[in-house]
Design a protein around this motif. Structure first.
Motif, short mmCIF file in Angstrom:
data_model
loop_
_atom_site.label_atom_id
_atom_site.label_comp_id
_atom_site.label_asym_id
_atom_site.label_seq_id
_atom_site.Cartn_x
_atom_site.Cartn_y
_atom_site.Cartn_z
N SER A 1 -4.34 3.94 7.90
CA SER A 1 -5.02 3.23 6.63
C SER A 1 -4.97 4.13 5.48
O SER A 1 -5.43 5.31 5.68
CB SER A 1 -6.44 2.94 7.11
N GLY A 2 -4.38 3.90 4.41
CA GLY A 2 -4.18 4.40 3.40
C GLY A 2 -5.62 4.68 2.56
O GLY A 2 -5.59 5.73 1.88
N LYS A 3 -6.41 3.68 2.73
CA LYS A 3 -7.72 3.75 2.37
C LYS A 3 -8.27 4.79 2.91
O LYS A 3 -9.05 5.84 2.23
CB LYS A 3 -8.16 2.30 2.42
N ARG B 1 0.02 -2.63 -14.05
CA ARG B 1 0.40 -3.52 -13.37
C ARG B 1 0.72 -3.41 -11.92
O ARG B 1 0.90 -4.23 -11.03
CB ARG B 1 1.91 -4.01 -13.75
N GLY B 2 0.19 -2.27 -11.36
CA GLY B 2 0.16 -1.76 -10.05
C GLY B 2 1.83 -1.70 -9.57
O GLY B 2 1.76 -2.17 -8.41
N ILE B 3 2.71 -1.42 -10.38
CA ILE B 3 3.76 -1.54 -9.62
C ILE B 3 4.61 0.00 -9.92
O ILE B 3 4.13 0.32 -11.05
CB ILE B 3 4.90 -2.55 -10.16
N ILE C 1 -5.19 -0.90 8.58
CA ILE C 1 -5.85 -1.20 9.80
C ILE C 1 -7.39 -1.40 9.50
O ILE C 1 -7.96 -2.12 10.42
CB ILE C 1 -5.45 -0.57 10.68
N ASP C 2 -8.07 -1.03 8.29
CA ASP C 2 -9.45 -0.88 8.36
C ASP C 2 -9.74 -2.06 7.52
O ASP C 2 -10.86 -2.55 7.76
CB ASP C 2 -9.89 0.06 7.24
N LEU C 3 -8.83 -3.02 7.20
CA LEU C 3 -9.12 -4.48 6.88
C LEU C 3 -9.74 -5.23 8.05
O LEU C 3 -9.19 -5.49 8.88
CB LEU C 3 -8.15 -5.19 5.99
N ALA D 1 -6.15 8.25 -8.77
CA ALA D 1 -5.63 7.13 -7.83
C ALA D 1 -4.05 6.93 -8.35
O ALA D 1 -3.72 6.88 -9.35
CB ALA D 1 -6.42 5.85 -8.14
N GLN D 2 -3.20 6.91 -7.29
CA GLN D 2 -2.07 6.61 -7.46
C GLN D 2 -1.36 7.80 -8.35
O GLN D 2 -0.76 7.51 -9.29
CB GLN D 2 -1.44 5.17 -7.86
N TYR D 3 -1.34 8.99 -7.84
CA TYR D 3 -0.93 9.87 -8.66
C TYR D 3 0.62 9.94 -8.84
O TYR D 3 1.04 10.30 -10.11
CB TYR D 3 -0.97 11.27 -7.54
N GLY E 1 0.95 -1.20 -0.11
CA GLY E 1 -0.08 0.01 0.07
C GLY E 1 0.74 1.33 0.12
O GLY E 1 0.43 2.41 0.41
N LYS E 2 2.13 1.03 -0.43
CA LYS E 2 2.81 2.44 -0.49
C LYS E 2 2.36 3.60 -1.40
O LYS E 2 2.07 4.63 -0.94
CB LYS E 2 4.05 2.07 -1.33
N SER E 3 1.88 3.29 -2.55
CA SER E 3 1.43 4.10 -3.40
C SER E 3 0.10 4.90 -2.76
O SER E 3 0.03 6.15 -2.80
CB SER E 3 1.01 3.88 -4.69
N THR E 4 -0.75 3.90 -2.22
CA THR E 4 -2.01 4.65 -1.63
C THR E 4 -1.68 5.40 -0.70
O THR E 4 -2.45 6.55 -0.52
CB THR E 4 -3.00 3.43 -1.34
N LEU E 5 -0.80 5.00 0.37
CA LEU E 5 -0.47 5.87 1.47
C LEU E 5 0.15 7.33 0.94
O LEU E 5 -0.23 8.41 1.48
CB LEU E 5 0.45 5.23 2.20
#
Ligand code: GTP
Length: 596
Positions: A163-165, A52-54, A134-136, A40-42, A18-22
């Motif tokens: 939580s990055g979310k 690919r989400g990487i 931590i929201d999961l 999303a993921q600026y 979750g690096k990019s989300t945070l």
């Protein structure tokens, strides 16, 4: 800017933790990006990265943050998350004073968490442990806070929970960054020294170079010098990213930003190099510079031979953006004209291939990847072999192959399955530790050649997807390797030659000859398919002869139908390659090479 108010940090994490989300949430919390602007993921700019989400290329963003009425500037440096790009990760870390060690609260520590942590420790960074997600519902923050605390030697209460979310805990995290990460130190009046931690080609502006100033000052319109090559460039623009490039009057001690000099090739502005000013040059570079080392080689061939010039142009363009990519022309009897390319690893290979296909519209076939071998023949002549065709035919004195140190983390129930796999890949167990009562870390030394194919896939399938893997280059070792050739009616088919361990030569031969027997259509005569080491045949299959008379069905039929059939046969011939007298449809080569 006064260095006292600067904080330079990066986020290190296992892939998908979750690096990019945070990072996105921090950009929002600091007001650098408004919710409306928030994509999303600026930070992941390239399409492929997003899909690919990487994260392949790192970037640096400057964010304002206030603590107790004092304004600070936080520079967040995004690091690539994959093992193939370890050197780039290490340079990004070297540009920071601190690192957020981010761990998924439902997964715990994984192999790249450790690998990145060790890199951060080598660079003497202050580590802030953070549990994410931590929201999961499946999150188990208490368990993993303890794991993390044990690993880095702090109390479980010191592990932040975010939580990055939802954004929970993000503001507190920003406060802690200011509080815990030291301000940069450097000599303001010394000659300028800045380290390049990323270099990106932009088709409008040329190369954009990301730097961290250590000493002195860089200002617009001065002349700069690259210390590894002594090449000089005019500084056309200098600035910070927040979140778009903003030109500034210069960058001082501890600052992170970008510079543009008008160079067109990232090779002229290399990651790890030191930038100084031309008229008042530093005498010593910052150190840590390494040339990128391609570790995996593969032939790339256009499926349509007339695309060869397009492939060459496409590689020339990609190279501007990728200092690690190397290539040279190669000719194969089976596949025609193409290029022998060198890559940092398998992911790098896949990315390059995908970009060639997607951005340049090329259909490509790649030969089985292989590593570099140091071969000394019986006369004492040494050579580096990156292609089975360069393997000496005569007697060989020694062969050395590259080795890797692997870290595997998995639930303890899979220890047996992992050990079995590593043993079958010629691995040597280095050690084993329990991270918690049900999760272990295994350390293996393995030949790189054994993990470049399908090692990770096999590891995943044997551990139901729970194992994570990280590896780094770990010297070379002598090994008993041979070249296996594949022959069609006595003719070598170069694209299928492989260098394997002697004990695995037989299974490679059986596998390849069996596959080709299925794939190659019957001919007018019998075709033996053989696998050989030198002149010794180790496996053999036969394709039985047929008499193929396409017109036989048409006796009495009308002439136009006959002509159609003949034309169809002719069109089919175009895609045939001749190996000696044997006609092989190109699809057969492609199929044989692809699903290894
Ligand atoms: P790389 O940059 O490719 O290394 O991956 P990453 O670590 O940046 O992961 P990314 O931010 O792409 O997140 C991975 C997945 O986890 C995505 O599907 C996110 O939506 C999800 N995710 C990230 N943070 C959270 C979180 O706090 N809570 C939940 N529920 N999901 C999250």
């Amino acid at each position: 800017t006064n260095p006292e108010i600067l904080r330079n940090f990066c986020i290190i994490a296992h892939i998908d933790h979750g690096k990019s989300t945070l990072a996105d949430r921090m950009l929002q919390a600091t007001g650098v990006v408004t919710p409306r602007e928030m994509k999303a993921q600026y930070l992941d700019r390239m399409d492929i990265e997003r899909e690919r989400g990487i994260t392949i290329k790192s970037q640096a963003v400057r964010m304002p943050w206030e603590v107790d009425g004092q304004a600070y500037a936080l520079n967040m440096i995004d690091t690539p998350g994959h093992v193939d790009f370890t050197y780039e990760v290490s340079r990004s870390l070297a540009a920071c004073e601190g690192a957020l060690l981010l761990v998924d609260a439902a997964q715990g520590i994984e192999a790249q968490t450790l690998a990145n942590l060790y890199l951060a420790m080598e660079n003497e960074l202050t580590i802030i442990p953070v549990l994410n997600k931590i929201d999961l519902p499946a999150a188990n923050p208490d368990k993993y806070a303890e794991e993390l605390a044990n690993l880095i030697g702090v109390e479980p209460e010191d592990v932040l929970r975010v939580s990055g979310k939802t954004g929970e805990g993000v503001e507190e995290l920003l406060d802690r960054i200011v509080e815990l990460i030291p301000a940069p130190q450097g000599k303001a009046d010394a000659p300028a020294r800045a380290m390049i931690f990323d270099s990106v080609y932009d088709s409008y502006r040329g190369v954009v170079t990301y730097v961290r100033v250590v000493d002195g000052q860089l200002s617009p319109r001065q002349k700069i010098k690259m210390m590894s090559t002594n090449a000089e460039h005019d500084l056309l623009e200098i600035g910070v990213i927040s979140p778009e490039p903003k030109p500034t009057k210069g960058l001082g001690v501890g600052e992170v930003g970008y510079l543009i000099t008008g160079v067109k090739d990232v090779r002229q502005s290399r990651v790890g190099d030191t930038v100084t000013s031309s008229h008042k040059s530093a005498t010593e570079s910052l150190g840590g510079y390494e040339d990128p080392k391609p570790m995996v080689f593969s032939g790339l061939f256009p499926i349509d031979g007339s695309d060869y010039p397009l492939l060459r142009d496409a590689l020339d363009k990609l190279k501007l953006n990728d200092a690690a990519l190397i290539y040279e022309p190669e000719t194969s009897a089976a596949l025609g004209f193409g290029f022998r390319c060198g890559f940092l690893g398998l992911l790098h290979l896949e990315i390059v291939r995908e970009r060639l296909e997607r951005e340049f519209n090329l259909d490509l076939i790649s030969t089985a990847p292989n590593v570099i071998y140091d071969v000394v023949d019986e006369h004492g002549d040494a050579r580096r072999v990156t292609n089975p065709s360069e393997f000496p035919d005569g007697k060989i004195a020694t062969i050395r192959e590259p080795m890797v140190a692997c870290t595997i983390i998995a639930p303890a129930e899979f220890i047996g399955a992992i050990m079995e796999l590593c043993q079958s890949k010629r691995g040597q167990l280095g050690g084993m530790d329990y991270l918690s009562e049900d999760r272990v870390e295994l350390r293996y030394r393995l030949p790189l050649a054994e993990i470049v194919f399908d090692f990770f896939d096999q590891l995943k399938s044997r551990t139901k997807g729970y194992a994570s893997l990280d590896w780094k280059f770990d010297g070379e070792e002598e090994a008993d390797l041979v070249k296996v050739d594949i022959l069609l009616q006595g003719e070598k088919v170069d694209a299928f030659s492989a260098i394997t361990h002697r004990e695995k030569a037989y299974s490679y031969g059986v596998m390849m000859t069996g596959k080709l027997r299925e794939l190659i259509p019957r001919q007018q005569f019998e075709v033996p398919i053989q696998a050989a080491i030198g002149s010794r045949i180790i496996a053999r299959e036969n394709i039985r002869a047929i008499r193929k008379d396409v017109l036989s069905k048409c006796y009495g039929g009308d002439i136009s139908r006959k002509r159609k059939l003949l034309e169809k046969q002719k069109a089919g011939k175009k895609r045939m390659k001749m190996v000696g007298r044997v006609e092989v449809p190109q699809e057969a080569f492609i199929a044989a090479l692809s699903s290894s």
